[in-house]
Scaffold this active site. Structure first.
Site: not given
Ligand code: 5GP
Ligand code: ZN
Length: 141
Positions: A100, A102
């Site tokens: 993903h 951001h």
């Molecule tokens: P990462 O740490 O992998 O770069 O980002 C994962 C992101 O996914 C985090 O910012 C977290 O807030 C978001 N996230 C985790 N679970 C969910 C969810 O169930 N729904 C949404 N909309 N975001 C989520």
């Protein structure tokens, strides 16, 4: 992919706040809202991280980022910047293993988003930098 939270969001098995969608990507609000409007863009095809994209999927996903960025800017004209972040693997702060991107709108220096770039330029000679660049460059195919 089974047990993938973002596949479940894409399949509407888990609710989310949709920002944008087409045949290739789904964009939705990050639940943490690091800053207001914090959005995630995912490929509809499950890939774990950047190392798994082929060029076609990468072209599809990354081609959509600018228009979603512009939409955020239009929706929040007060923003003064936008950080685009893609974390890959746990050490690099990846916590959901469906790739993903951001999009984090920036409102002020105190808006609760921080990033630190160390500067080690003085530790390298030109020859050392050339060797590093060559080492990486020859692996690109
Ligand atoms: P990462 O740490 O992998 O770069 O980002 C994962 C992101 O996914 C985090 O910012 C977290 O807030 C978001 N996230 C985790 N679970 C969910 C969810 O169930 N729904 C949404 N909309 N975001 C989520
Ligand atoms: Zn997935």
């Amino acid at each position: 992919m089974e047990n993938c939270i973002f596949c479940k969001i894409n399949n509407r098995e888990i609710p989310s706040y949709k920002v944008y969608e087409d045949e290739q990507v789904y964009a939705f609000l990050d639940i943490s809202q690091v800053t207001p409007g914090h959005t995630l863009v995912i490929p509809k095809t499950h890939v774990t991280d950047i190392f798994e994209y082929d060029e076609t999927l990468a072209a599809a996903v990354f081609a959509r980022i600018p228009k979603i960025a512009r939409a955020i800017e239009k929706a929040f004209p007060e923003i003064e910047g936008l950080n685009i972040i893609n974390n890959n693997k746990e050490l690099a702060y990846q916590s959901v293993f469906h790739s993903h991107v951001h999009l984090i709108p920036r409102y002020s220096k105190d808006d609760d988003f921080k990033i630190h770039f160390g500067n080690h330029a003085e530790n390298y000679t030109g020859e050392e930098l050339a060797a590093i660049a060559e080492k990486i460059g020859k692996q690109v195919n």
